[in-house]
Design an enzyme around this catalytic site. Structure first.
Site, PDB file in Angstrom:
ATOM      1  N   THR A   1       1.467  -4.185   4.518  1.00 13.75           N
ATOM      2  CA  THR A   1       1.311  -4.701   5.882  1.00 13.75           C
ATOM      3  C   THR A   1       0.945  -6.295   6.119  1.00 13.75           C
ATOM      4  O   THR A   1       0.960  -6.636   7.077  1.00 13.75           O
ATOM      5  CB  THR A   1       0.228  -3.810   6.444  1.00 13.75           C
ATOM      6  OG1 THR A   1      -0.843  -3.599   5.712  1.00 13.75           O
ATOM      7  CG2 THR A   1       0.890  -2.275   6.359  1.00 13.75           C
ATOM      8  N   ASP A   2       0.094  -6.607   4.939  1.00 15.16           N
ATOM      9  CA  ASP A   2      -0.579  -7.969   5.329  1.00 15.16           C
ATOM     10  C   ASP A   2       0.222  -9.055   5.631  1.00 15.16           C
ATOM     11  O   ASP A   2      -0.223 -10.004   6.259  1.00 15.16           O
ATOM     12  CB  ASP A   2      -1.544  -8.234   3.847  1.00 15.16           C
ATOM     13  CG  ASP A   2      -2.734  -7.392   3.782  1.00 15.16           C
ATOM     14  OD1 ASP A   2      -3.048  -6.524   4.671  1.00 15.16           O
ATOM     15  OD2 ASP A   2      -3.140  -7.354   2.840  1.00 15.16           O
TER      16      ASP A   2
ATOM     17  N   THR B   1       0.649  -1.206  -0.042  1.00 14.92           N
ATOM     18  CA  THR B   1      -0.131  -0.080  -0.080  1.00 14.92           C
ATOM     19  C   THR B   1       0.849   1.269   0.107  1.00 14.92           C
ATOM     20  O   THR B   1       0.427   2.236  -0.497  1.00 14.92           O
ATOM     21  CB  THR B   1      -0.825   0.086   1.347  1.00 14.92           C
ATOM     22  OG1 THR B   1      -1.812  -1.253   0.988  1.00 14.92           O
ATOM     23  CG2 THR B   1      -1.742   1.402   1.266  1.00 14.92           C
TER      24      THR B   1
ATOM     25  N   SER C   1       1.420  -7.394  -1.017  1.00 17.50           N
ATOM     26  CA  SER C   1       2.013  -8.421   0.044  1.00 17.50           C
ATOM     27  C   SER C   1       1.268  -9.572   0.297  1.00 17.50           C
ATOM     28  O   SER C   1       1.482 -10.535   0.748  1.00 17.50           O
ATOM     29  CB  SER C   1       2.681  -7.898   1.245  1.00 17.50           C
ATOM     30  OG  SER C   1       1.769  -7.845   2.210  1.00 17.50           O
TER      31      SER C   1
HETATM   32  N1  ASP Z   1      -2.923  -5.431   0.686  1.00 17.20           N
HETATM   33  C1  ASP Z   1      -1.667  -4.519   1.079  1.00 17.20           C
HETATM   34  C2  ASP Z   1      -0.423  -5.334   1.165  1.00 17.20           C
HETATM   35  O1  ASP Z   1      -0.155  -6.127   1.951  1.00 17.20           O
HETATM   36  C3  ASP Z   1      -2.120  -3.966   2.430  1.00 17.20           C
HETATM   37  C4  ASP Z   1      -1.023  -2.908   2.938  1.00 17.20           C
HETATM   38  O2  ASP Z   1       0.058  -2.710   2.458  1.00 17.20           O
HETATM   39  O3  ASP Z   1      -1.695  -2.221   4.049  1.00 17.20           O
HETATM   40  O4  ASP Z   1       0.287  -5.165   0.281  1.00 17.20           O
END
Ligand code: ASP
Length: 326
Positions: A95-96, A16, A62
């Site tokens: 973050t995932d 993100t 991710s």
């Molecule tokens: N779906 C995103 C990822 O993990 C979520 C994020 O980065 O906050 O790449």
């Protein structure tokens, strides 16, 4: 000649933090992994003029992280960590699965310099994006003398690779270190450390040389114990030739009796089984009566990484389907 060790290398993987949305007010309807690392760094005035080197290692959301990308990332980390003029690394990441990557990298690198994963909960196009501050904080941690080990920096908090876990779906301060507490905070560019940097947790399960030679990743699946859990999922996985099973157990590592029987039979048949708790806090306290080994404080996803690395240290069993009932 003395080389000055002040360079920070930023390895980008997407997420993100590199995401974009059509509408700046939209913090959730965006596409992750759209902007390259050069563009991201150029947009942060506080980073201009610093001795940074940037490299795009991957460009993914991710949630789609793979073992192959982990291997590439670990090898690039190994390359840069070996350079005398590099003081630390920053990795931009979604973050995932950030906590899984952090744990994997700590397991295979156990670095003597800092490897700092950072991220964002809002896309780069948001009215008030959180990525730029997280990047500045991450570079500050990577440049801190004495900093070492794999850590995550998000919302001004430094979390160790063993403890970090995403705990919230949308808050900017989405990560927690649970009972262990954070390693410290980044306060206006200075690190205030509360406890030690991540060190070696026992042996390094797998070195970079071994990692680069892996031809087949072991298949390790997570099954969950819950009300009404049975043996069907384990039986199906055993029939498919799974190499290892992690059970996301209830409470202090308890498992539904039907599921436990299937897991014990799988273990007796040579499949590695590990019990991790599905509780967000606490560790499994071992008891001699437990037939299935426990993963201590590791969450199910981290226990899976550990089991995978352990399996890579020994030859994998043949993938011939095994009979479900064993
Ligand atoms: N779906 C995103 C990822 O993990 C979520 C994020 O980065 O906050 O790449």
């Amino acid at each position: 000649m003395q080389v000055s060790r002040n360079k920070v290398v930023v390895l980008a993987t997407g997420g993100t933090i590199a995401g974009t949305a059509a509408d700046p007010r939209d913090n959730i309807g965006y596409r992750a992994a759209q902007l390259g690392i050069a563009e991201l760094l150029a947009a942060v005035p506080a980073l201009q003029g610093l001795p940074l080197v940037a490299e795009q290692v991957a460009q993914i959301d991710s949630k789609d992280m793979s073992f192959d990308i982990w291997r590439t990332l670990a090898l690039r980390c190994g390359h840069w960590l070996a350079q005398d003029d590099v003081c630390g690394l920053v990795i931009t990441h979604g973050t995932d699965t950030l906590e899984e990557t952090a744990f994997f990298l700590q397991s295979v690198l156990a670095p003597a310099k800092a490897v700092v994963l950072t991220c964002a909960m809002r896309p780069a196009t948001a009215l008030v994006p959180d990525g730029p501050q997280n990047l500045v904080d991450a570079v500050a941690v990577a440049s801190t003398p004495g900093a070492r080990g794999v850590v995550a920096v998000c919302a001004g908090t430094i979390h160790g690779a063993f403890d970090v876990a995403k705990q919230h779906t949308w808050r900017l301060d989405a990560f927690s270190s649970g009972d262990a507490g954070p390693i410290g905070y980044v306060e206006e560019g200075a690190v205030r450390r509360l406890r030690d940097w991540p060190g070696r947790d026992g042996d390094r399960p797998l070195g970079l040389d071994e990692l680069s030679g892996v031809l087949r990743w072991p298949r390790v699946e997570i099954v969950m114990s819950h009300a009404g859990a049975g043996r069907a999922v384990v039986d199906a996985l055993v029939a498919q030739g799974v190499d290892g099973l992690v059970v996301a157990a209830t409470g202090n590592g308890t498992v539904h009796h039907e599921l436990e029987l299937a897991l014990r039979q799988a273990q007796a048949g040579g499949i590695k089984v590990l019990r991790a708790t599905r509780c967000a806090q606490g560790r499994i306290l071992a008891h001699p009566d437990n037939a299935l080994p426990e993963a201590g404080a590791l969450s199910p996803v981290k226990a899976r990484v550990r089991l995978m690395l352990e399996l890579l240290r020994r030859p994998l069993r043949s993938r011939a389907p095994a009979s479900p009932g064993r």
